[in-house]
Design a protein around this motif. Structure first.
Motif, PDB file in Angstrom:
ATOM      1  N   GLY A   1      58.877  31.116  -9.509  1.00 46.91           N
ATOM      2  CA  GLY A   1      60.144  31.133 -10.245  1.00 46.91           C
ATOM      3  C   GLY A   1      60.256  29.975 -11.224  1.00 46.91           C
ATOM      4  O   GLY A   1      60.758  30.129 -12.338  1.00 46.91           O
TER       5      GLY A   1
ATOM      6  N   PHE B   1      67.783  26.081  -9.458  1.00 45.42           N
ATOM      7  CA  PHE B   1      68.172  25.622  -8.120  1.00 45.42           C
ATOM      8  C   PHE B   1      67.726  26.610  -7.044  1.00 45.42           C
ATOM      9  O   PHE B   1      67.332  26.198  -5.949  1.00 45.42           O
ATOM     10  CB  PHE B   1      69.676  25.358  -8.054  1.00 45.42           C
ATOM     11  N   LEU B   2      67.757  27.901  -7.331  1.00 45.26           N
ATOM     12  CA  LEU B   2      67.270  28.882  -6.355  1.00 45.26           C
ATOM     13  C   LEU B   2      65.766  28.716  -6.145  1.00 45.26           C
ATOM     14  O   LEU B   2      65.285  28.700  -4.998  1.00 45.26           O
ATOM     15  CB  LEU B   2      67.593  30.302  -6.830  1.00 45.26           C
ATOM     16  N   SER B   3      65.013  28.562  -7.244  1.00 49.33           N
ATOM     17  CA  SER B   3      63.562  28.382  -7.124  1.00 49.33           C
ATOM     18  C   SER B   3      63.225  27.080  -6.412  1.00 49.33           C
ATOM     19  O   SER B   3      62.322  27.047  -5.564  1.00 49.33           O
ATOM     20  CB  SER B   3      62.913  28.403  -8.507  1.00 49.33           C
TER      21      SER B   3
ATOM     22  N   PHE C   1      65.119  25.474  -4.276  1.00 52.21           N
ATOM     23  CA  PHE C   1      65.488  25.628  -2.863  1.00 52.21           C
ATOM     24  C   PHE C   1      64.415  26.403  -2.113  1.00 52.21           C
ATOM     25  O   PHE C   1      64.029  26.029  -0.990  1.00 52.21           O
ATOM     26  CB  PHE C   1      66.837  26.345  -2.754  1.00 52.21           C
ATOM     27  N   LEU C   2      63.905  27.487  -2.718  1.00 46.15           N
ATOM     28  CA  LEU C   2      62.843  28.257  -2.075  1.00 46.15           C
ATOM     29  C   LEU C   2      61.577  27.430  -1.915  1.00 46.15           C
ATOM     30  O   LEU C   2      60.930  27.461  -0.858  1.00 46.15           O
ATOM     31  CB  LEU C   2      62.541  29.522  -2.882  1.00 46.15           C
TER      32      LEU C   2
ATOM     33  N   TYR D   1      70.232  27.322 -14.854  1.00 45.77           N
ATOM     34  CA  TYR D   1      70.485  26.369 -13.764  1.00 45.77           C
ATOM     35  C   TYR D   1      70.427  27.062 -12.414  1.00 45.77           C
ATOM     36  O   TYR D   1      69.858  26.542 -11.459  1.00 45.77           O
ATOM     37  CB  TYR D   1      71.849  25.689 -13.945  1.00 45.77           C
ATOM     38  N   PHE D   2      71.031  28.234 -12.310  1.00 44.01           N
ATOM     39  CA  PHE D   2      71.015  28.979 -11.050  1.00 44.01           C
ATOM     40  C   PHE D   2      69.590  29.338 -10.651  1.00 44.01           C
ATOM     41  O   PHE D   2      69.197  29.172  -9.495  1.00 44.01           O
ATOM     42  CB  PHE D   2      71.882  30.240 -11.171  1.00 44.01           C
ATOM     43  N   GLY D   3      68.799  29.796 -11.619  1.00 45.20           N
ATOM     44  CA  GLY D   3      67.401  30.130 -11.330  1.00 45.20           C
ATOM     45  C   GLY D   3      66.597  28.925 -10.901  1.00 45.20           C
ATOM     46  O   GLY D   3      65.777  28.998  -9.980  1.00 45.20           O
TER      47      GLY D   3
ATOM     48  N   GLY E   1      58.940  30.385  -4.847  1.00 45.45           N
ATOM     49  CA  GLY E   1      59.787  29.424  -5.548  1.00 45.45           C
ATOM     50  C   GLY E   1      59.051  28.761  -6.697  1.00 45.45           C
ATOM     51  O   GLY E   1      59.603  28.574  -7.787  1.00 45.45           O
TER      52      GLY E   1
END
Length: 165
Positions: A48, A13-15, A17-18, A9-11, A45
């Motif tokens: 990712g 949302f980070l991807s 967002f980028l 999930y963190f990966g 992103g």
């Protein structure tokens, strides 16, 4: 929630967002160099997201070709032409209405595409080896033509951007 699902999930949302933040930077920033760097962030992103859907070949190609090649080519074009948008330049032009129409058309096609049942996709055993075999055995001639076209495009851009004095 396990540690593995939290990392996924963190990966994601980070991807995401980028990708989205970089795309917004491409459209909204007034300086072309900043836009090019925002494009690089957006493409990273997307790479990712490719990693998260278990497509490492596409992620590597995304980074090598698009971030490493296309963005650098865009930066060279900006530097060669010397055209930089500043505060005096308008952010929007007369094509805003046609751009809005194409965005709405894009979302309509996207919604229709998501609505269609495409069926289950059968995964390949070894994706990278299969792609390499197809590209270098069955599509080697179009690949060489593409390389020549890209080379001629780069030479043409240099000729157009050279100083006439």
């Amino acid at each position: 929630m396990t540690v593995e699902s939290f990392a996924i999930y963190f990966g994601f949302f980070l991807s995401a967002f980028l990708a989205v933040g970089g795309a917004l930077g491409v459209v909204l920033l007034p300086n072309l160099v900043h836009c090019a760097f925002s494009l690089a962030l957006s493409l990273l992103g997307v790479a990712g997201i490719f990693m998260l859907i278990d497509a490492p070949f596409l992620a590597v190609i995304q980074v090598l070709v698009y971030v490493g090649g296309i963005v650098v080519l865009i930066l060279f074009a900006i530097m060669l032409t010397g055209r930089m948008m500043g505060k005096g330049e308008r952010q929007f032009n007369k094509q805003s209405l046609s751009a809005l129409i194409f965005v709405l058309l894009f979302f309509a096609i996207l919604i229709i595409t998501l609505w269609i049942d495409w069926g289950a996709v059968k995964p390949l055993d070894d994706t990278t080896a299969t792609i390499a075999r197809e590209v270098f055995q069955n599509y080697s001639f179009p690949l060489m033509i593409l390389a020549v076209v890209l080379f001629l495009s780069a030479v043409g851009a240099l000729v157009l951007a050279r100083d006439k004095s």
